[in-house]
Design a protein around this motif. Sequence first.
Motif, PDB file in Angstrom:
ATOM      1  N   ARG A  72     -70.403  -5.762  49.950  1.00  8.91           N
ATOM      2  CA  ARG A  72     -70.338  -4.332  49.681  1.00  8.91           C
ATOM      3  C   ARG A  72     -71.237  -3.562  50.649  1.00  8.91           C
ATOM      4  O   ARG A  72     -72.353  -3.960  50.940  1.00  8.91           O
ATOM      5  N   VAL A  73     -70.720  -2.451  51.127  1.00 15.95           N
ATOM      6  CA  VAL A  73     -71.442  -1.618  52.086  1.00 15.95           C
ATOM      7  C   VAL A  73     -72.558  -0.867  51.362  1.00 15.95           C
ATOM      8  O   VAL A  73     -72.337  -0.266  50.307  1.00 15.95           O
ATOM      9  N   GLU A  74     -73.766  -0.899  51.930  1.00 16.53           N
ATOM     10  CA  GLU A  74     -74.883  -0.150  51.368  1.00 16.53           C
ATOM     11  C   GLU A  74     -74.790   1.311  51.802  1.00 16.53           C
ATOM     12  O   GLU A  74     -74.631   1.612  52.986  1.00 16.53           O
ATOM     13  N   VAL A  75     -74.911   2.209  50.808  1.00 14.11           N
ATOM     14  CA  VAL A  75     -74.680   3.634  51.037  1.00 14.11           C
ATOM     15  C   VAL A  75     -75.819   4.449  50.425  1.00 14.11           C
ATOM     16  O   VAL A  75     -76.301   4.134  49.338  1.00 14.11           O
ATOM     17  N   VAL A  76     -76.240   5.493  51.129  1.00 16.71           N
ATOM     18  CA  VAL A  76     -77.115   6.522  50.569  1.00 16.71           C
ATOM     19  C   VAL A  76     -76.294   7.801  50.428  1.00 16.71           C
ATOM     20  O   VAL A  76     -75.561   8.182  51.347  1.00 16.71           O
ATOM     21  N   LEU A  77     -76.415   8.446  49.286  1.00 15.38           N
ATOM     22  CA  LEU A  77     -75.643   9.647  48.970  1.00 15.38           C
ATOM     23  C   LEU A  77     -76.562  10.859  49.019  1.00 15.38           C
ATOM     24  O   LEU A  77     -77.545  10.934  48.276  1.00 15.38           O
TER      25      LEU A  77
ATOM     26  N   GLY B 240     -79.430   4.600  47.263  1.00 17.79           N
ATOM     27  CA  GLY B 240     -80.329   5.738  47.172  1.00 17.79           C
ATOM     28  C   GLY B 240     -79.584   7.052  47.140  1.00 17.79           C
ATOM     29  O   GLY B 240     -78.411   7.122  47.521  1.00 17.79           O
ATOM     30  N   GLU B 241     -80.267   8.086  46.655  1.00 17.74           N
ATOM     31  CA  GLU B 241     -79.719   9.434  46.607  1.00 17.74           C
ATOM     32  C   GLU B 241     -80.801  10.420  47.028  1.00 17.74           C
ATOM     33  O   GLU B 241     -81.988  10.117  46.945  1.00 17.74           O
ATOM     34  N   ALA B 242     -80.366  11.593  47.470  1.00 18.23           N
ATOM     35  CA  ALA B 242     -81.317  12.633  47.832  1.00 18.23           C
ATOM     36  C   ALA B 242     -80.658  13.994  47.692  1.00 18.23           C
ATOM     37  O   ALA B 242     -79.469  14.141  48.007  1.00 18.23           O
TER      38      ALA B 242
ATOM     39  N   ALA C 273     -83.923  13.252  51.848  1.00 17.08           N
ATOM     40  CA  ALA C 273     -82.908  12.432  52.510  1.00 17.08           C
ATOM     41  C   ALA C 273     -83.511  11.599  53.629  1.00 17.08           C
ATOM     42  O   ALA C 273     -83.269  10.403  53.737  1.00 17.08           O
ATOM     43  N   ILE C 274     -84.320  12.228  54.471  1.00 15.78           N
ATOM     44  CA  ILE C 274     -84.938  11.497  55.581  1.00 15.78           C
ATOM     45  C   ILE C 274     -85.819  10.373  55.045  1.00 15.78           C
ATOM     46  O   ILE C 274     -85.821   9.256  55.572  1.00 15.78           O
ATOM     47  N   GLU C 275     -86.542  10.640  53.948  1.00 20.50           N
ATOM     48  CA  GLU C 275     -87.416   9.625  53.373  1.00 20.50           C
ATOM     49  C   GLU C 275     -86.626   8.437  52.846  1.00 20.50           C
ATOM     50  O   GLU C 275     -86.944   7.280  53.152  1.00 20.50           O
ATOM     51  N   VAL C 276     -85.578   8.696  52.068  1.00 18.52           N
ATOM     52  CA  VAL C 276     -84.848   7.585  51.442  1.00 18.52           C
ATOM     53  C   VAL C 276     -84.024   6.818  52.471  1.00 18.52           C
ATOM     54  O   VAL C 276     -83.893   5.588  52.392  1.00 18.52           O
ATOM     55  N   ILE C 277     -83.482   7.511  53.462  1.00 20.21           N
ATOM     56  CA  ILE C 277     -82.706   6.828  54.501  1.00 20.21           C
ATOM     57  C   ILE C 277     -83.622   5.950  55.343  1.00 20.21           C
ATOM     58  O   ILE C 277     -83.291   4.807  55.672  1.00 20.21           O
ATOM     59  N   THR C 278     -84.795   6.477  55.698  1.00 21.02           N
ATOM     60  CA  THR C 278     -85.749   5.698  56.486  1.00 21.02           C
ATOM     61  C   THR C 278     -86.223   4.469  55.719  1.00 21.02           C
ATOM     62  O   THR C 278     -86.417   3.393  56.296  1.00 21.02           O
TER      63      THR C 278
ATOM     64  N   VAL D 182     -74.513   6.691  55.458  1.00 23.77           N
ATOM     65  CA  VAL D 182     -75.029   7.821  54.685  1.00 23.77           C
ATOM     66  C   VAL D 182     -73.895   8.802  54.457  1.00 23.77           C
ATOM     67  O   VAL D 182     -73.282   9.269  55.421  1.00 23.77           O
ATOM     68  N   LEU D 183     -73.596   9.094  53.204  1.00 20.32           N
ATOM     69  CA  LEU D 183     -72.661  10.163  52.869  1.00 20.32           C
ATOM     70  C   LEU D 183     -73.470  11.448  52.837  1.00 20.32           C
ATOM     71  O   LEU D 183     -74.350  11.624  51.983  1.00 20.32           O
TER      72      LEU D 183
END
Length: 225
Positions: A7-12, A35-37, A43-48, A55-56
Amino acid sequence: MQPRDPRVEVVLVDDHRMFRSGVRAEIGDLVDIVGEAPNVDAAIEVITRTRPAVVLLDVHLPGGNGNGGVDVLYGCRGLETASGQPVRFLALSVSDAAEDVIAVIRAGARGYVTKTISANDLTSAIRRVADGDAVFSPRLAGFVLDAFGAAAGEIAEVDEELDRLSAREREVMRLIARGYQYKEVAKELFISVKTVETHVSSVLRKLQLSSRHELTAWAMGRRLL
């Protein structure tokens, strides 16, 4: 039966909690939402921190320098996943304005789809972006072509590889590389699906490529998208 792909890991990233909850409910069993933001800084924090495959990203977000999703893209530039692949961004927005589409693509997004997309199509788009493809809702792809068409035309005049393709093959190549499905290409160019398949096979053979993924990378490397 072949095993399913991991499964692809995604941040929303979206400033509306109800929308994030809806996306999680629709596709949470098909991708791994890590993760979500709700804003640029979060967003920058959770993506990093999580370094997801995709990232959606909503276009209009509070925070940052006031540029919404563009600020997130610049703030996360150069990030890689644990496997060494670039973190890729797919814009998911209610907006279908040309200026929004062009802004996030210039900033580095791999695709742009609107929030009218179905859960199945969104999951497919996420997986394709994770694989390196460029994905656009069909109408929005035209904005990108218009924005970058001048540069593409200059390169096309001197690119010997493009000279191998007929005018129709070039049309098919650009649509396929932008993420159109065969049926969508057929509708756009008023030809049959079988004819599209024939042109795609010819394009791949002439360019010595083996897949749509390679074709997308080839086209992006020549600024043809």
